[in-house]
Enzyme design. Structure first.
Site, PDB file in Angstrom:
ATOM      1  N   ASP A  30       0.846  -1.189   0.000  1.00  0.00           N
ATOM      2  CA  ASP A  30       0.000   0.000   0.000  1.00  0.00           C
ATOM      3  C   ASP A  30       0.885   1.243   0.000  1.00  0.00           C
ATOM      4  O   ASP A  30       1.873   1.314   0.730  1.00  0.00           O
ATOM      5  CB  ASP A  30      -0.927  -0.002   1.221  1.00  0.00           C
ATOM      6  CG  ASP A  30      -2.078   0.975   1.072  1.00  0.00           C
ATOM      7  OD1 ASP A  30      -3.228   0.524   0.973  1.00  0.00           O
ATOM      8  OD2 ASP A  30      -1.828   2.197   1.043  1.00  0.00           O
ATOM      9  N   ASN A  87     -13.098  -3.164   2.222  1.00  0.00           N
ATOM     10  CA  ASN A  87     -14.038  -2.060   2.383  1.00  0.00           C
ATOM     11  C   ASN A  87     -15.013  -2.053   1.204  1.00  0.00           C
ATOM     12  O   ASN A  87     -14.616  -2.329   0.071  1.00  0.00           O
ATOM     13  CB  ASN A  87     -13.281  -0.725   2.433  1.00  0.00           C
ATOM     14  CG  ASN A  87     -12.455  -0.574   3.694  1.00  0.00           C
ATOM     15  OD1 ASN A  87     -12.887  -0.976   4.768  1.00  0.00           O
ATOM     16  ND2 ASN A  87     -11.257  -0.011   3.570  1.00  0.00           N
ATOM     17  N   VAL A  96     -11.037   3.038  -3.815  1.00  0.00           N
ATOM     18  CA  VAL A  96     -10.693   2.477  -5.129  1.00  0.00           C
ATOM     19  C   VAL A  96     -11.714   1.388  -5.429  1.00  0.00           C
ATOM     20  O   VAL A  96     -11.812   0.397  -4.684  1.00  0.00           O
ATOM     21  CB  VAL A  96      -9.264   1.902  -5.144  1.00  0.00           C
ATOM     22  CG1 VAL A  96      -8.952   1.328  -6.523  1.00  0.00           C
ATOM     23  CG2 VAL A  96      -8.242   2.979  -4.776  1.00  0.00           C
ATOM     24  N   HIS A 100     -10.174  -5.176  -3.341  1.00  0.00           N
ATOM     25  CA  HIS A 100      -8.813  -5.429  -2.856  1.00  0.00           C
ATOM     26  C   HIS A 100      -8.916  -5.807  -1.393  1.00  0.00           C
ATOM     27  O   HIS A 100      -9.684  -5.219  -0.630  1.00  0.00           O
ATOM     28  CB  HIS A 100      -7.922  -4.201  -3.041  1.00  0.00           C
ATOM     29  CG  HIS A 100      -8.539  -2.925  -2.575  1.00  0.00           C
ATOM     30  ND1 HIS A 100      -9.475  -2.242  -3.316  1.00  0.00           N
ATOM     31  CD2 HIS A 100      -8.379  -2.212  -1.428  1.00  0.00           C
ATOM     32  CE1 HIS A 100      -9.869  -1.168  -2.658  1.00  0.00           C
ATOM     33  NE2 HIS A 100      -9.219  -1.128  -1.497  1.00  0.00           N
ATOM     34  N   HIS A 102      -7.164  -5.796   2.051  1.00  0.00           N
ATOM     35  CA  HIS A 102      -6.076  -5.223   2.847  1.00  0.00           C
ATOM     36  C   HIS A 102      -5.522  -6.304   3.773  1.00  0.00           C
ATOM     37  O   HIS A 102      -6.281  -7.020   4.439  1.00  0.00           O
ATOM     38  CB  HIS A 102      -6.588  -4.090   3.740  1.00  0.00           C
ATOM     39  CG  HIS A 102      -7.052  -2.869   3.016  1.00  0.00           C
ATOM     40  ND1 HIS A 102      -6.271  -1.744   2.887  1.00  0.00           N
ATOM     41  CD2 HIS A 102      -8.225  -2.585   2.405  1.00  0.00           C
ATOM     42  CE1 HIS A 102      -6.941  -0.817   2.225  1.00  0.00           C
ATOM     43  NE2 HIS A 102      -8.138  -1.292   1.921  1.00  0.00           N
TER      44      HIS A 102
HETATM   45  P1  5GP Z   1      -9.783   1.483   0.139  1.00  0.00           P
HETATM   46  O1  5GP Z   1      -9.893   2.796   0.877  1.00  0.00           O
HETATM   47  O2  5GP Z   1     -10.438   1.577  -1.236  1.00  0.00           O
HETATM   48  O3  5GP Z   1     -10.231   0.280   0.906  1.00  0.00           O
HETATM   49  O4  5GP Z   1      -8.238   1.248  -0.077  1.00  0.00           O
HETATM   50  C1  5GP Z   1      -7.515   1.810  -1.113  1.00  0.00           C
HETATM   51  C2  5GP Z   1      -6.065   1.693  -0.734  1.00  0.00           C
HETATM   52  O5  5GP Z   1      -5.288   1.890  -1.896  1.00  0.00           O
HETATM   53  C3  5GP Z   1      -5.630   2.729   0.294  1.00  0.00           C
HETATM   54  O6  5GP Z   1      -5.099   2.067   1.431  1.00  0.00           O
HETATM   55  C4  5GP Z   1      -4.585   3.550  -0.454  1.00  0.00           C
HETATM   56  O7  5GP Z   1      -3.512   3.939   0.365  1.00  0.00           O
HETATM   57  C5  5GP Z   1      -4.146   2.612  -1.546  1.00  0.00           C
HETATM   58  N1  5GP Z   1      -3.705   3.271  -2.754  1.00  0.00           N
HETATM   59  C6  5GP Z   1      -4.313   4.318  -3.385  1.00  0.00           C
HETATM   60  N2  5GP Z   1      -3.646   4.649  -4.488  1.00  0.00           N
HETATM   61  C7  5GP Z   1      -2.588   3.802  -4.571  1.00  0.00           C
HETATM   62  C8  5GP Z   1      -1.523   3.656  -5.519  1.00  0.00           C
HETATM   63  O8  5GP Z   1      -1.416   4.366  -6.517  1.00  0.00           O
HETATM   64  N3  5GP Z   1      -0.611   2.671  -5.264  1.00  0.00           N
HETATM   65  C9  5GP Z   1      -0.715   1.853  -4.173  1.00  0.00           C
HETATM   66  N4  5GP Z   1       0.245   0.918  -4.038  1.00  0.00           N
HETATM   67  N5  5GP Z   1      -1.706   1.957  -3.269  1.00  0.00           N
HETATM   68  C10 5GP Z   1      -2.632   2.916  -3.477  1.00  0.00           C
END
Ligand code: 5GP
Ligand code: ZN
Length: 114
Positions: A30, A87, A96, A100, A102
């Site tokens: 992340d 999430n 996103v 995915h 975590h």
């Molecule tokens: P969500 O909030 O959708 O459950 O998690 C999205 C995750 O993607 C977040 O923890 C954020 O830090 C991570 N993330 C967002 N953009 C990028 C990126 O460009 N590269 C990587 N490796 N992680 C990302």
């Protein structure tokens, strides 16, 4: 999905630190880690949210869970413990919209989550 961040990462159009890849998924670090180990297990197929899963995805999601556990074990967290989170939509904090998993480990975590 041409405008999806994680589809672009899967296709290597955007760089990421990839720690695992097979025919169905990748695991990446992340970019904004919330624990000493914070990885994302991402299916190569575009699925926007858990609401979009069908029975055809059962094996895929099972493999994602087992992969997260295997990576946690590789890092020495199998017994110590780790957290796995999907999430879904706004109130959960999903940002996103390509599912995915975590994987977080390396510090004590509270319950209930924030
Ligand atoms: P969500 O909030 O959708 O459950 O998690 C999205 C995750 O993607 C977040 O923890 C954020 O830090 C991570 N993330 C967002 N953009 C990028 C990126 O460009 N590269 C990587 N490796 N992680 C990302
Ligand atoms: Zn996607």
């Amino acid at each position: 999905m041409s405008d999806c961040l994680f589809c672009k990462i899967v296709k290597r159009q955007i760089p990421a630190k990839v720690v695992h890849e097979d025919d169905k998924m990748i695991a990446i670090e992340d970019v904004n880690p919330q624990a000493p180990l914070h990885l994302l297990v991402i299916p190569k197929a575009h699925i926007a949210t858990l609401n979009d899963l069908t029975g055809e995805h059962d094996a895929l999601v099972g493999e994602m869970m087992r992969r997260a556990a295997a990576i946690a074990r590789q890092h020495g967290y199998a017994d110590r413990g780790f957290r796995t989170v999907f999430n879904t939509n706004r109130e959960s904090g999903q940002t996103v919209f390509h599912i995915h998993l975590h994987l977080l480990a390396g510090r004590p975590m509270t319950w209930p989550p924030g």
